[in-house]
Design a protein around this motif. Structure first.
Motif, PDB file in Angstrom:
ATOM      1  N   TYR A 261       0.794  -1.219   0.000  1.00 40.38           N
ATOM      2  CA  TYR A 261       0.000   0.000   0.000  1.00 40.38           C
ATOM      3  C   TYR A 261       0.831   1.276   0.000  1.00 40.38           C
ATOM      4  O   TYR A 261       0.294   2.362  -0.154  1.00 40.38           O
ATOM      5  N   LYS A 262       2.124   1.171   0.138  1.00 35.74           N
ATOM      6  CA  LYS A 262       2.967   2.353   0.361  1.00 35.74           C
ATOM      7  C   LYS A 262       2.935   3.363  -0.783  1.00 35.74           C
ATOM      8  O   LYS A 262       3.151   4.551  -0.560  1.00 35.74           O
ATOM      9  N   GLN A 263       2.651   2.939  -1.992  1.00 34.51           N
ATOM     10  CA  GLN A 263       2.558   3.860  -3.124  1.00 34.51           C
ATOM     11  C   GLN A 263       1.120   4.313  -3.366  1.00 34.51           C
ATOM     12  O   GLN A 263       0.885   5.172  -4.217  1.00 34.51           O
ATOM     13  N   ILE A 264       0.165   3.776  -2.635  1.00 35.56           N
ATOM     14  CA  ILE A 264      -1.252   4.080  -2.854  1.00 35.56           C
ATOM     15  C   ILE A 264      -1.824   4.938  -1.732  1.00 35.56           C
ATOM     16  O   ILE A 264      -2.557   5.896  -1.983  1.00 35.56           O
ATOM     17  N   ILE A 265      -1.481   4.626  -0.500  1.00 31.49           N
ATOM     18  CA  ILE A 265      -2.012   5.367   0.644  1.00 31.49           C
ATOM     19  C   ILE A 265      -1.162   6.615   0.869  1.00 31.49           C
ATOM     20  O   ILE A 265       0.050   6.526   1.007  1.00 31.49           O
ATOM     21  N   THR A 266      -1.820   7.771   0.885  1.00 31.24           N
ATOM     22  CA  THR A 266      -1.119   9.029   1.095  1.00 31.24           C
ATOM     23  C   THR A 266      -1.692   9.741   2.314  1.00 31.24           C
ATOM     24  O   THR A 266      -2.873   9.590   2.622  1.00 31.24           O
ATOM     25  N   ILE A 267      -0.828  10.485   2.985  1.00 34.76           N
ATOM     26  CA  ILE A 267      -1.260  11.272   4.143  1.00 34.76           C
ATOM     27  C   ILE A 267      -0.773  12.700   3.934  1.00 34.76           C
ATOM     28  O   ILE A 267       0.430  12.938   3.815  1.00 34.76           O
ATOM     29  N   GLU A 268      -1.728  13.620   3.844  1.00 37.43           N
ATOM     30  CA  GLU A 268      -1.413  15.031   3.663  1.00 37.43           C
ATOM     31  C   GLU A 268      -2.090  15.802   4.792  1.00 37.43           C
ATOM     32  O   GLU A 268      -3.298  15.675   4.988  1.00 37.43           O
ATOM     33  N   PRO A 269      -1.326  16.606   5.540  1.00 35.81           N
ATOM     34  CA  PRO A 269      -1.886  17.300   6.706  1.00 35.81           C
ATOM     35  C   PRO A 269      -3.144  18.124   6.405  1.00 35.81           C
ATOM     36  O   PRO A 269      -4.060  18.162   7.199  1.00 35.81           O
ATOM     37  N   GLY A 270      -3.229  18.755   5.241  1.00 37.86           N
ATOM     38  CA  GLY A 270      -4.366  19.604   4.938  1.00 37.86           C
ATOM     39  C   GLY A 270      -5.539  18.908   4.270  1.00 37.86           C
ATOM     40  O   GLY A 270      -6.532  19.545   3.933  1.00 37.86           O
ATOM     41  N   LYS A 271      -5.441  17.622   4.065  1.00 38.66           N
ATOM     42  CA  LYS A 271      -6.498  16.888   3.363  1.00 38.66           C
ATOM     43  C   LYS A 271      -7.175  15.905   4.301  1.00 38.66           C
ATOM     44  O   LYS A 271      -6.512  15.036   4.873  1.00 38.66           O
TER      45      LYS A 271
ATOM     46  N   GLY B  21      -5.657  15.019   7.693  1.00 38.91           N
ATOM     47  CA  GLY B  21      -4.447  14.206   7.800  1.00 38.91           C
ATOM     48  C   GLY B  21      -4.705  12.714   7.832  1.00 38.91           C
ATOM     49  O   GLY B  21      -3.800  11.932   8.116  1.00 38.91           O
ATOM     50  N   LYS B  22      -5.946  12.323   7.547  1.00 39.12           N
ATOM     51  CA  LYS B  22      -6.256  10.885   7.529  1.00 39.12           C
ATOM     52  C   LYS B  22      -5.648  10.240   6.287  1.00 39.12           C
ATOM     53  O   LYS B  22      -5.487  10.885   5.259  1.00 39.12           O
ATOM     54  N   PRO B  23      -5.334   8.954   6.367  1.00 40.35           N
ATOM     55  CA  PRO B  23      -4.782   8.259   5.203  1.00 40.35           C
ATOM     56  C   PRO B  23      -5.817   8.186   4.080  1.00 40.35           C
ATOM     57  O   PRO B  23      -6.958   7.759   4.299  1.00 40.35           O
ATOM     58  N   CYS B  24      -5.402   8.633   2.891  1.00 44.33           N
ATOM     59  CA  CYS B  24      -6.290   8.691   1.723  1.00 44.33           C
ATOM     60  C   CYS B  24      -5.758   7.797   0.609  1.00 44.33           C
ATOM     61  O   CYS B  24      -4.609   7.362   0.637  1.00 44.33           O
ATOM     62  N   ILE B  25      -6.593   7.606  -0.384  1.00 42.63           N
ATOM     63  CA  ILE B  25      -6.230   6.804  -1.541  1.00 42.63           C
ATOM     64  C   ILE B  25      -5.663   7.714  -2.630  1.00 42.63           C
ATOM     65  O   ILE B  25      -6.364   8.609  -3.112  1.00 42.63           O
ATOM     66  N   ARG B  26      -4.416   7.506  -2.994  1.00 42.24           N
ATOM     67  CA  ARG B  26      -3.737   8.207  -4.088  1.00 42.24           C
ATOM     68  C   ARG B  26      -3.979   9.711  -4.102  1.00 42.24           C
ATOM     69  O   ARG B  26      -4.160  10.316  -5.143  1.00 42.24           O
ATOM     70  N   GLY B  27      -3.970  10.344  -2.962  1.00 41.36           N
ATOM     71  CA  GLY B  27      -4.121  11.787  -2.885  1.00 41.36           C
ATOM     72  C   GLY B  27      -5.539  12.284  -3.075  1.00 41.36           C
ATOM     73  O   GLY B  27      -5.787  13.484  -3.067  1.00 41.36           O
TER      74      GLY B  27
ATOM     75  N   ARG C   1      -9.703  12.446  -1.980  1.00 39.36           N
ATOM     76  CA  ARG C   1     -10.357  12.738  -0.708  1.00 39.36           C
ATOM     77  C   ARG C   1     -11.092  11.515  -0.159  1.00 39.36           C
ATOM     78  O   ARG C   1     -11.866  11.612   0.780  1.00 39.36           O
ATOM     79  N   ILE C   2     -10.859  10.361  -0.725  1.00 37.96           N
ATOM     80  CA  ILE C   2     -11.437   9.108  -0.225  1.00 37.96           C
ATOM     81  C   ILE C   2     -10.441   8.513   0.762  1.00 37.96           C
ATOM     82  O   ILE C   2      -9.286   8.257   0.414  1.00 37.96           O
ATOM     83  N   THR C   3     -10.896   8.300   1.998  1.00 36.98           N
ATOM     84  CA  THR C   3      -9.993   7.800   3.035  1.00 36.98           C
ATOM     85  C   THR C   3     -10.065   6.284   3.166  1.00 36.98           C
ATOM     86  O   THR C   3     -11.022   5.644   2.714  1.00 36.98           O
ATOM     87  N   VAL C   4      -9.051   5.760   3.823  1.00 36.19           N
ATOM     88  CA  VAL C   4      -9.052   4.337   4.174  1.00 36.19           C
ATOM     89  C   VAL C   4     -10.297   4.035   5.009  1.00 36.19           C
ATOM     90  O   VAL C   4     -10.983   3.031   4.792  1.00 36.19           O
ATOM     91  N   ASN C   5     -10.618   4.925   5.925  1.00 34.74           N
ATOM     92  CA  ASN C   5     -11.787   4.725   6.779  1.00 34.74           C
ATOM     93  C   ASN C   5     -13.081   4.698   5.970  1.00 34.74           C
ATOM     94  O   ASN C   5     -13.997   3.936   6.297  1.00 34.74           O
ATOM     95  N   ASP C   6     -13.186   5.511   4.925  1.00 32.17           N
ATOM     96  CA  ASP C   6     -14.365   5.467   4.057  1.00 32.17           C
ATOM     97  C   ASP C   6     -14.535   4.062   3.482  1.00 32.17           C
ATOM     98  O   ASP C   6     -15.631   3.480   3.545  1.00 32.17           O
ATOM     99  N   ILE C   7     -13.459   3.528   2.942  1.00 29.12           N
ATOM    100  CA  ILE C   7     -13.519   2.199   2.325  1.00 29.12           C
ATOM    101  C   ILE C   7     -13.858   1.129   3.358  1.00 29.12           C
ATOM    102  O   ILE C   7     -14.710   0.266   3.124  1.00 29.12           O
TER     103      ILE C   7
END
Length: 75
Positions: free
Chosen positions: A4-14, A17-23, A25-31
């Motif tokens: 998942y290291k190339q797919i899950i992204t974490i950006e403080p302003g998005k 800061g939750k882990p998202c999918i490829r930048g 606005r869909i989060t891991v938690n959403d899925i």
């Protein structure tokens, strides 16, 4: 387990800061929430055409890895 290291992204302003999918606005938690509510992978892909099956499995792998690390730290 999907790498998942190339797919899950974490950006403080998005999304706080939750882990998202490829930048996106869909989060891991959403899925995880959609799967927990009974949606199938195919239903999620039909509703969110920007997602791939690999994205969904990356979210699951990320969650499993995080759970494993939390469990190991608490022992």
């Amino acid at each position: 387990m999907t790498d998942y290291k190339q797919i899950i992204t974490i950006e403080p302003g998005k999304r706080g800061g939750k882990p998202c999918i490829r930048g996106m606005r869909i989060t891991v938690n959403d899925i995880l929430g959609w799967l927990a509510s009974g949606m199938t992978v195919q239903e999620i892909l039909a509703d969110f055409d920007e997602l791939t099956e690999t994205d969904i499995y990356a979210a699951l792998s990320y969650a499993a890895d995080r759970e494993n690390r939390i469990y190991q730290v608490s022992q």
